[in-house]
Design a protein around this motif. Structure first.
Motif, PDB file in Angstrom:
ATOM      1  N   LEU A  85       2.566 -14.207 -34.463  1.00  0.00           N
ATOM      2  CA  LEU A  85       2.981 -12.823 -34.262  1.00  0.00           C
ATOM      3  C   LEU A  85       2.889 -12.381 -32.802  1.00  0.00           C
ATOM      4  O   LEU A  85       3.708 -11.593 -32.341  1.00  0.00           O
ATOM      5  N   ASP A  86       1.913 -12.907 -32.074  1.00  0.00           N
ATOM      6  CA  ASP A  86       1.809 -12.568 -30.651  1.00  0.00           C
ATOM      7  C   ASP A  86       3.008 -13.111 -29.883  1.00  0.00           C
ATOM      8  O   ASP A  86       3.561 -12.436 -29.023  1.00  0.00           O
ATOM      9  N   GLU A  89       6.070 -10.979 -30.764  1.00  0.00           N
ATOM     10  CA  GLU A  89       6.030  -9.714 -30.022  1.00  0.00           C
ATOM     11  C   GLU A  89       6.378  -9.930 -28.555  1.00  0.00           C
ATOM     12  O   GLU A  89       7.142  -9.160 -27.967  1.00  0.00           O
ATOM     13  N   GLU A  90       5.856 -10.998 -27.961  1.00  0.00           N
ATOM     14  CA  GLU A  90       6.144 -11.290 -26.558  1.00  0.00           C
ATOM     15  C   GLU A  90       7.645 -11.551 -26.351  1.00  0.00           C
ATOM     16  O   GLU A  90       8.238 -11.044 -25.404  1.00  0.00           O
ATOM     17  N   ILE A  92      10.169 -10.497 -28.193  1.00  0.00           N
ATOM     18  CA  ILE A  92      10.904  -9.240 -28.362  1.00  0.00           C
ATOM     19  C   ILE A  92      10.738  -8.366 -27.124  1.00  0.00           C
ATOM     20  O   ILE A  92      11.713  -7.817 -26.609  1.00  0.00           O
ATOM     21  N   ARG A  93       9.531  -8.279 -26.625  1.00  0.00           N
ATOM     22  CA  ARG A  93       9.268  -7.457 -25.432  1.00  0.00           C
ATOM     23  C   ARG A  93      10.051  -7.987 -24.224  1.00  0.00           C
ATOM     24  O   ARG A  93      10.700  -7.219 -23.511  1.00  0.00           O
TER      25      ARG A  93
END
Length: 100
Positions: A85-86, A89-90, A92-93
């Motif tokens: 998940l990290d 998220e990275e 996507i960011r």
């Protein structure tokens, strides 16, 4: 959040609700229409947003050839399963900052 059971359903959901979507998490191995074909069809839609909507591959296929195939299909990133998940998220960011 919109959910699709297969690639064809995802294509139809995006066609009907595309302006509401901001990212697509696309599984590769789905019945009816796989993630590669669904991505190609989304990119071919006559919608301005279809060329830009971020599409992230979600697959256990993590060899260099698999990643290349995802990119050639029009996906923006490859996230290997099991999903970190990290890392998701990275990605996507990073993608959203690059598009801004």
């Amino acid at each position: 959040i919109l959910w699709a059971k297969n690639g064809e359903e995802m294509l139809n959901l995006y066609r009907d609700h595309g302006k509401e979507a901001w990212a697509i998490l696309m599984d590769i191995k789905m019945p009816v229409m796989n993630g590669y074909d669904a991505t190609k069809e989304i990119r071919r839609l006559k919608k301005k947003e279809a060329a830009k909507i971020p599409i992230f591959a979600m697959t256990a296929n993590a060899f260099a050839e698999d990643i290349r195939t995802c990119m050639e299909a029009g996906m923006d990133a490859h996230i290997a399963k099991p999903v970190d998940l990290d890392l998701l998220e990275e990605n996507i960011r990073i993608y959203m900052q690059a598009k801004a």
